[in-house]
Design a protein around this motif. Structure first.
Motif, short mmCIF file in Angstrom:
data_model
loop_
_atom_site.label_atom_id
_atom_site.label_comp_id
_atom_site.label_asym_id
_atom_site.label_seq_id
_atom_site.Cartn_x
_atom_site.Cartn_y
_atom_site.Cartn_z
N ALA A 1 0.80 -1.22 0.00
CA ALA A 1 0.00 0.00 0.00
C ALA A 1 0.84 1.27 0.00
O ALA A 1 0.55 2.22 -0.74
CB ALA A 1 -0.95 -0.01 1.20
N GLU A 2 1.87 1.34 0.85
CA GLU A 2 2.68 2.57 0.92
C GLU A 2 3.43 2.80 -0.38
O GLU A 2 3.49 3.93 -0.88
CB GLU A 2 3.63 2.50 2.11
N GLU A 3 3.99 1.74 -0.94
CA GLU A 3 4.68 1.86 -2.22
C GLU A 3 3.71 2.29 -3.32
O GLU A 3 4.06 3.07 -4.22
CB GLU A 3 5.33 0.52 -2.58
N PHE A 4 2.48 1.80 -3.22
CA PHE A 4 1.43 2.14 -4.16
C PHE A 4 1.13 3.64 -4.12
O PHE A 4 1.09 4.32 -5.16
CB PHE A 4 0.20 1.33 -3.78
N GLY A 5 0.92 4.18 -2.92
CA GLY A 5 0.67 5.61 -2.78
C GLY A 5 1.84 6.44 -3.25
O GLY A 5 1.67 7.49 -3.89
N ALA A 6 3.05 5.97 -2.93
CA ALA A 6 4.25 6.70 -3.35
C ALA A 6 4.35 6.75 -4.87
O ALA A 6 4.68 7.79 -5.45
CB ALA A 6 5.49 6.04 -2.75
N ALA A 7 4.06 5.63 -5.53
CA ALA A 7 4.13 5.59 -6.99
C ALA A 7 3.10 6.52 -7.61
O ALA A 7 3.36 7.18 -8.62
CB ALA A 7 3.92 4.15 -7.48
#
Length: 344
Positions: free
Chosen positions: A301-307
């Motif tokens: 999820a965090e990587e998703f938001g960052a992307a």
């Protein structure tokens, strides 16, 4: 945090930095704005930087935004706030935004995947761009009409008007789930499908059907349910008590749905996983609060938001770096105690 102040109580300004460094305010603006290369000598730039550090000067971002015609603010629209998945998406987006002096406003669509009205009345002047997670593009009509850059997360890659789409490999998550269950000998599956008309849940259903092809396993039935424990419990009860052979595994679109499925099994006197296996999707905190702990697909999820934030920043200015690649972010099945060998 309070702004730096002079001994006389005044806020430190660019004029103060210019006076200390012995240069003009225009030179201070060029150096501290990152535009001095080739226009200001290295010695002068060092003097300006040293003066700013000595005075504890920080640029007035609000004033700079007004001059640039930007607020350096992105809107993150999500279907619901009560999910640690979307909280982690926000965390990832906000971390990248902070690196570029941007802020992120979190805004839930009041109708879930329904229309998201413009929260500021005049979003063109209040925002620089929009990131929308797990929503149908047509739900964002009011925001799209403002002409703002739009990045869609967990959405149809063919979505119209989106500057970019960033996705998780949802289909592979479902394929991993099917491979895990069939490897344990399960041949009779039921799908507890989210009663939400969005790309991500349609993709899960398509992937489940495709992954079963050629395995010798069958999807006995599909029960649709809201993303809530009581409704999921009722849907699982229907799946487990319908006429005909009973499913040996329940494939759930979400961890909340899986929690409802486990509850239904217990109420029917069935053991998880000895009598029926249960899988989820998302790997929420809930997954390890259940007993037995839930086998589920972990989404970054965090990587998703960052992307998503990087994609928006790249669309606003090449200076922010290249946009993320088009490949979907990988997901991982996490086997735990809720799945086991199929009952004889």
């Amino acid at each position: 945090m309070a702004s730096p102040r002079q001994d006389d109580g005044r806020r430190v300004t660019g004029r103060d930095v210019a006076r200390r460094a012995g240069v003009s305010q225009a030179t201070v603006s060029l150096v501290l704005g990152g535009k001095g290369e080739g226009r200001v000598s290295a010695r002068t730039a060092e003097a300006v930087t040293a003066a700013a550090q000595a005075l504890g000067y920080r640029p007035n971002l609000a004033a700079r935004s007004l001059r640039l015609g930007r607020t350096r603010t992105a809107l993150l629209v999500v279907p619901v706030l009560g999910s640690d998945f979307f909280a982690r998406v926000h965390t990832g987006a906000a971390a990248v935004a902070a690196e570029h002096d941007f802020g992120v406003v979190l805004y839930p669509s009041p109708e879930g995947t329904g229309p998201a009205p413009d929260p500021f009345g005049s979003s063109r002047t209040a925002l620089d761009g929009v990131i929308a997670s797990s929503m149908a593009p047509e739900a964002l009509a009011a925001l799209r009409e403002a002409g703002l850059p739009l990045v869609m997360l967990d959405s149809d890659p063919a979505a119209p008007d989106a500057a970019a789409t960033v996705n998780l490999d949802i289909a592979d998550g479902m394929r991993q789930t099917v491979a895990h269950l069939t490897g344990l000998g399960h041949r009779r599956l039921a799908h507890l499908a989210a009663a939400v008309d969005s790309w991500t849940f349609r993709e899960r259903a398509r992937a489940l059907s495709g992954a079963l092809t050629g395995t010798g396993a069958a999807l006995l039935r599909t029960e649709r349910t809201a993303l809530a424990v009581p409704e999921a419990c009722a849907a699982a009860t229907r799946a487990l008590t319908a006429p005909g052979p009973r499913p040996t595994a329940l494939v759930c679109d979400d961890d909340l749905v899986a929690a409802g499925a486990c509850k239904a099994a217990r109420r029917l006197g069935l053991r998880v996983p000895e009598d029926v296996s249960v899988t989820g999707f998302d790997d929420l905190t809930l997954a390890t609060a259940l007993e037995p702990e839930l086998t589920t697909v972990r989404l970054p999820a965090e990587e998703f938001g960052a992307a998503g934030m990087r994609a928006l920043l790249a669309g606003l200015s090449p200076a922010h770096g290249p946009a993320p690649g088009g490949a979907a972010l990988p997901v991982t099945l996490v086997p735990r105690g809720s799945t086991g060998p199929a009952p004889a």
